[in-house]
Design a protein around this motif. Structure first.
Motif, PDB file in Angstrom:
ATOM      1  N   ILE A 189       0.866   0.220   7.453  1.00 59.61           N
ATOM      2  CA  ILE A 189       1.382   0.740   6.232  1.00 59.61           C
ATOM      3  C   ILE A 189       2.824   1.002   6.640  1.00 59.61           C
ATOM      4  CG2 ILE A 189       1.530   2.168   4.479  1.00 59.61           C
ATOM      5  CD1 ILE A 189      -1.384   2.380   4.485  1.00 59.61           C
ATOM      6  N   SER A 208       0.888  -1.201   0.001  1.00 56.87           N
ATOM      7  CA  SER A 208       0.012  -0.029   0.038  1.00 56.87           C
ATOM      8  C   SER A 208       0.764   1.204   0.134  1.00 56.87           C
ATOM      9  CB  SER A 208      -0.938  -0.120   1.158  1.00 56.87           C
ATOM     10  OG  SER A 208      -1.776  -1.039   1.345  1.00 56.87           O
ATOM     11  N   SER A 209       2.159   1.159  -0.020  1.00 52.67           N
ATOM     12  CA  SER A 209       2.948   2.337   0.082  1.00 52.67           C
ATOM     13  C   SER A 209       4.006   2.300  -1.385  1.00 52.67           C
ATOM     14  CB  SER A 209       3.954   2.481   1.295  1.00 52.67           C
ATOM     15  OG  SER A 209       4.591   1.034   1.322  1.00 52.67           O
TER      16      SER A 209
END
Length: 319
Positions: free
Chosen positions: A191, A114-115
């Motif tokens: 995250i 997600s990063s």
């Protein structure tokens, strides 16, 4: 019992291990840093010792074997597992520890996907593989895990001491995730940023060989943990095949009153019997899996009680 244990599995990481150890100490000053050397042929072990890590060895090759040894030997209230290749910034570790110690999380997943993972990772098949594995597990097991293959995780004592390590290699992360999901353990996502390996540092993950092992692990664990769903698929496929081949035989019989394809009819009968057997095998194994889950809950209760006693003794000694 340690309050926080940082576990670093290592195989030929002399270029990065010193930085990983120092970053772990800076982010978690109260933690004990353990480096498990897995038959390194470079200076990994020597550098780890020089930088104050507790050095131990695992002589069976493979990340799964290393983690089995770690989980057997280390006693801690919270475990942080991180790779020794300096791809995970340790400044995210305190938040992950907090989720375990203060929010009852059993496993905290360091979510790279997600990063920055897809920008930093230069291996396109790895990107595709991570997405495929994530989608497969979330669909088959009905969960929302953001990153299945991440090597940056935090664990509770209860998770570590009840997790049966069966894998030998890099498929161990998949096994951890499915174990936690199936047993309704509290899994949280944090995250984290991801950075590609520094120049001169070589990945030990083989895209194709280890990728097929991961897919095989998903297949095996779905069969073990969800046997009714697994064998029902075979039952449906066999039933459809038997019906499709039986229809022409039936149509000929209705038109002529004769069975002209006895071998086809016999094979259809056996295939339908196999479909029925597969269905009932799923039912029986599903009941066995339910019993295993009840037994797991009992073992987890005993392990958590053991942790409370050890924690109480440690606090008493400190006083």
């Amino acid at each position: 019992m340690d309050k926080i244990a940082v576990l670093i599995p290592c195989y030929n990481e002399e270029k990065t291990i010193a930085k990983v150890i120092e970053d772990a100490k800076a982010s978690l000053p109260e933690a004990v840093v353990y480096v498990y050397n897995n038959n390194s042929t470079d200076r990994t072990a020597e550098i780890a010792r020089e930088h104050g890590a507790v050095l131990r060895n695992e002589y069976l090759q493979g990340k799964g074997n290393v983690i089995r040894r770690m989980f057997r030997e280390i006693e801690a209230q919270c475990y942080i597992m991180v790779d020794g290749d300096d791809t995970y910034p340790m400044e995210f570790a305190p938040e992950m520890v907090d989720r375990v110690l203060n929010h009852n999380a059993d496993m905290v997943v360091g979510d790279r996907l997600s990063s920055t993972y897809f920008e930093e990772n230069k291996r396109p098949f790895h990107n595709m593989g991570n997405s495929l594995v994530r989608a497969s597990i979330n669909h088959l097991f009905g969960c929302e895990i953001k990153d299945i293959m991440t090597g940056f995780r935090a664990f509770s004592y209860g998770f570590v001491k009840t997790f049966p390590v069966l894998s030998k290699g890099f498929e161990i992360e998949t096994e951890m995730t499915i174990h936690g999901v199936y047993n309704h353990m509290q899994i949280e996502n944090v995250i984290v940023e991801y950075r590609d390996r520094p120049e001169g540092s070589v990945s030990k993950l083989n895209t194709y060989t280890d990728g097929f092992r991961v897919l095989g692990t998903i297949f095996r664990l779905y069969r073990d943990y969800k046997p009714f769903g697994f064998f029902s698929i075979f039952s449906v496929v066999l039933s459809v095949a038997a019906v499709l081949f039986f229809i022409p035989v039936l149509m000929e019989y209705l038109e002529t009153g004769l069975v002209l394809k006895f071998p086809t009819l016999i094979v259809c009968g056996f295939v339908m019997m196999a479909a029925i057997q597969s269905f009932f095998a799923g039912l029986i194994l599903s009941n066995m899996a339910m019993k295993n889950r009840r037994d797991f809950e009992y073992r987890l209760t005993l392990v958590c009680e053991k942790e409370r006693k050890k924690s109480g003794q440690d606090k008493g000694e400190e006083i």
